[in-house]
Design an enzyme around this catalytic site. Structure first.
Site, short mmCIF file in Angstrom:
data_model
loop_
_atom_site.label_atom_id
_atom_site.label_comp_id
_atom_site.label_asym_id
_atom_site.label_seq_id
_atom_site.Cartn_x
_atom_site.Cartn_y
_atom_site.Cartn_z
N SER A 82 0.85 -1.20 0.00
CA SER A 82 0.00 0.00 0.00
C SER A 82 0.88 1.25 0.00
CB SER A 82 -0.93 -0.02 1.21
OG SER A 82 -0.16 -0.07 2.37
N LEU A 90 1.43 3.37 -2.37
CA LEU A 90 2.22 3.63 -3.58
C LEU A 90 1.73 4.89 -4.30
CD1 LEU A 90 2.70 0.08 -5.15
CD2 LEU A 90 4.37 1.45 -3.90
N GLY A 91 0.65 5.45 -3.80
CA GLY A 91 0.16 6.69 -4.40
C GLY A 91 -0.88 6.47 -5.49
N GLY A 146 -4.03 7.12 -5.22
CA GLY A 146 -4.90 8.29 -5.26
C GLY A 146 -4.31 9.40 -6.11
N TYR A 152 -4.77 8.00 12.87
CA TYR A 152 -3.74 6.98 12.71
C TYR A 152 -4.23 5.86 11.81
CZ TYR A 152 -0.95 8.98 16.47
OH TYR A 152 -0.20 9.82 17.24
N LYS A 204 14.04 -5.19 -9.34
CA LYS A 204 13.47 -6.54 -9.40
C LYS A 204 12.01 -6.48 -9.88
CE LYS A 204 16.92 -9.01 -7.95
NZ LYS A 204 17.49 -10.00 -8.89
N LYS A 208 9.97 -9.24 -9.99
CA LYS A 208 9.16 -10.37 -9.50
C LYS A 208 7.90 -9.91 -8.72
CE LYS A 208 10.64 -14.37 -9.74
NZ LYS A 208 10.70 -15.09 -11.01
N GLN A 213 5.32 -9.13 -11.18
CA GLN A 213 4.77 -10.32 -11.84
C GLN A 213 3.76 -11.02 -10.95
OE1 GLN A 213 7.84 -13.00 -13.38
NE2 GLN A 213 9.27 -11.29 -13.44
N CYS A 242 -11.14 25.45 13.07
CA CYS A 242 -12.13 24.66 13.81
C CYS A 242 -11.75 24.60 15.29
CB CYS A 242 -12.31 23.30 13.16
SG CYS A 242 -13.98 22.69 13.41
N HIS A 256 -13.73 24.44 7.76
CA HIS A 256 -12.45 23.92 7.25
C HIS A 256 -12.18 24.49 5.86
CE1 HIS A 256 -11.73 20.71 10.27
NE2 HIS A 256 -13.04 20.81 10.43
N GLU A 273 -9.55 24.54 4.25
CA GLU A 273 -8.57 23.75 3.50
C GLU A 273 -9.21 22.83 2.47
OE1 GLU A 273 -9.29 23.45 6.70
OE2 GLU A 273 -9.26 21.35 7.39
N1 GLN Z 1 -13.93 19.02 18.52
C1 GLN Z 1 -14.50 20.24 18.03
C2 GLN Z 1 -15.98 20.10 17.73
O1 GLN Z 1 -16.48 19.03 17.56
C3 GLN Z 1 -13.75 20.76 16.82
C4 GLN Z 1 -13.81 19.85 15.64
C5 GLN Z 1 -12.79 20.14 14.59
O2 GLN Z 1 -11.76 20.78 14.86
N2 GLN Z 1 -13.02 19.69 13.39
O3 GLN Z 1 -16.67 21.07 17.65
#
Ligand code: GLN
Length: 546
Positions: free
Chosen positions: A15, A17-18, A20, A56, A188, A190, A193, A382, A507, A509
């Site tokens: 796993s 290997l990229g 996505g 994790y 290698k 193999k 294969q 958040c 969020h 991001e």
């Molecule tokens: N634990 C916080 C909440 O549930 C903030 C959640 C987060 O940072 N995404 O409101």
């Protein structure tokens, strides 16, 4: 209505290997050839979604506009292909079984034995073809590694679809690994294969092999792989390690991956247009400035947990012409130290990450306080915003023991559950999730960044700023620069007399894209750059205020 073509991407040997990134990169190339493309991810685990797993186990949980908690690969698809995904783009074994079992209880299969084949595989195929006729090409990434028990029904569904749709309309790409053995001084073949053999046991013959490798693969090696794996020689493609994930599409383009895919699918396509992407890669590779951002989180050893934030920093860095060096700061160590000074001094900006649970929370609060007092640019996302408010309540309003109700019941629960969340009994999929409107107040730093009044941002949290304390917080100088349209929910806060101190309940991001970046990340880095330059010019001395 276009005849939709299906491209399956499986992985072998090991796993990580990229797959996505490979899927997202191919998606970009095909889109830049003029096709309408989407990408789907099929995950073999039994959780209905990754929302209940810890980082994790799973890395980041990526949230879509429609509020699905999904695999982080959907983030790559959105960022590379520039598409907006939804809950239809991510399927798990859990969802498939849930659906089939619910149908069974309703009596849908009366009289029949419900089985993996055909009932589970039919449901998988239904999900694989959910965009049939809506896109020219659907990329289907199958999670896990071939040979895993869990992914067998997905491979079987893929095999059936290939048979039903025919070889002109389907394609199988297999991502494998070609290790370099130092002692022997050679690569290698193999494992590749073997991996192809395992894939063929499921009735899938790969059309294209993407071979991840640290060393260049000579023509002889590719010819050997081609012969032993029964794949055309030109379809054995070297996927060499690159410095930066954004170079992967360029590398594939150089190897002609898009041309081979289109030829095998019987498609023509326009000439490949990569100018914009190439310009972006040039910018991230040759920046003028270097910015150090302290990143306070719990999973500082495990970067996948913060994938989208890191990518958003890269995008914004390209806009302000800076490479962002992340200084990982463990939130727990900050709380143990009792002092936030050391790891945070001499940084150009401080970012406090989202999170759940009390571990490390005092460190995050300390970091917010340090940034507030030292006038260092601060971006709280958040939980990072909630910690900034807790710190403000404790140290500016002098409300002793102020906290979030997530961590302690006190007289000053400035962050708390609102009635709609108090009613919630089940944990899975019940947070405030997905895109919500936010009204941005004129004349604020948030307004400077967005330049517009109504924005939509994605959420994933249970707790909110407690409306009971809001008037008092504002009287003490906390600026509320974004709220829900009805004014009830606080979405953005900031400090007026600070260089740049912004906390967001959502969020941002998840919506950062190439090449423009997200306005809040861009403005955070601009502030960090200005702060760095003032220090370099000696206009400002860094003062560490306790
Ligand atoms: N634990 C916080 C909440 O549930 C903030 C959640 C987060 O940072 N995404 O409101």
């Amino acid at each position: 209505m276009p005849i939709t073509k299906y491209v399956f991407i499986t992985g072998g040997v090991l796993s990580s290997l990229g797959k996505g990134i490979a899927t997202a990169s191919l998606g970009l190339l095909l889109k830049q050839r003029g096709f309408s493309v989407t990408a789907l991810k099929f995950d073999p685990y039994i959780n209905v979604d990754p929302g209940t797993m810890n980082p994790y186990q799973h890395g980041e949980v990526y949230v879509t506009d429609d509020g699905a908690e999904t695999d982080l690969d959907l983030g790559h698809y959105e960022r590379f292909i520039d598409i907006t995904t939804s809950r239809l783009n991510n399927t798990t074994t859990g969802q498939v079984y849930h659906e089939v079992i619910q149908r069974e209880r309703k009596g849908y299969y009366l009289g029949k034995t419900v089985q993996v084949i055909p009932h589970i595989t039919d449901e998988i195929k239904r999900r694989m073809t959910i965009f049939d006729g809506q896109h020219d090409i659907v990329l289907i990434e199958i999670g896990g590694t071939v040979g895993d028990i869990e992914s067998l029904p997905f491979l079987e569904a893929a095999r059936q679809l290939c048979l039903e749709r025919g070889s002109q309309n389907t394609l199988n790409i297999h991502l494998t690994y070609v290790p370099y053995i130092r002692s022997a001084g050679e690569v290698k073949t193999k494992p590749t294969q073997h991996s192809v053999k395992v894939l063929m046991e499921s009735g899938i013959r790969p059309d294209i092999l993407l071979c991840r490798t640290e060393q260049r693969l000579g023509r002889d090696i590719r010819a050997k792989i081609a012969l032993f794996c029964n794949v055309e020689e030109e379809a054995v493609i070297e996927a060499l390690d690159v410095e930066n994930i954004y170079e992967v599409p360029q590398m594939f383009a150089r190897r002609g991956l898009d041309m081979i895919v289109l030829r095998k699918l019987g498609l023509q396509g326009k000439p490949l247009r990569m100018e914009r992407w190439n310009r972006f890669v040039r910018r991230i590779k040759n920046p003028r400035y270097v910015l150090t951002i302290a990143f306070i989180g719990k999973y500082t050893q495990y970067w996948d947990s913060y994938k989208s934030i890191l990518e958003a920093l890269t995008h914004a860095g390209a806009v302000v012409n800076a490479r962002v060096v992340v200084r990982w700061v463990s939130a727990e160590e900050l709380s143990l130290n009792g002092t936030a000074d050391h790891p945070l001094s001499d940084t150009d900006g401080i970012l406090v990450a989202p999170g759940f649970g009390s571990r490390g929370v005092e460190g995050k609060i300390a970091a917010a306080g340090y940034a507030r007092r030292s006038n260092i640019p601060y971006f709280g996302i958040c939980l990072g915003m909630q910690c900034a408010i807790i710190e403000f309540a404790r140290n500016v309003c002098n409300w002793q023991g102020a906290h979030s109700a997530e961590f302690a019941r006190t007289a000053y629960n400035v962050i708390d559950l609102l009635p709609e969340q108090r009613r919630v009994k089940q944990k899975g999929g019940t947070m405030r999730l997905g895109a919500y409107p936010c009204v941005v107040r004129k004349g604020t730093k948030a307004w400077q960044a967005y330049g517009q009044e109504l924005v939509y941002e994605r959420h994933r949290h249970r707790y909110e700023v407690n409306p009971e304390f809001l008037p008092a917080l504002q009287e003490h100088g906390l600026v509320v620069s974004g709220t829900s349209p009805d004014g009830r929910l606080v979405e953005i806060v900031e400090l007026a007399h600070h260089r740049w101190f912004v906390g967001v309940q959502f969020h941002p991001e998840f919506k950062s894209r190439v090449p423009a970046g997200h306005p809040l990340f861009v403005h955070f880095l601009r502030a960090a750059l200005r702060y760095q330059q003032r220090r370099l010019e000696g206009v400002e001395v860094v003062t560490s205020v306790v």
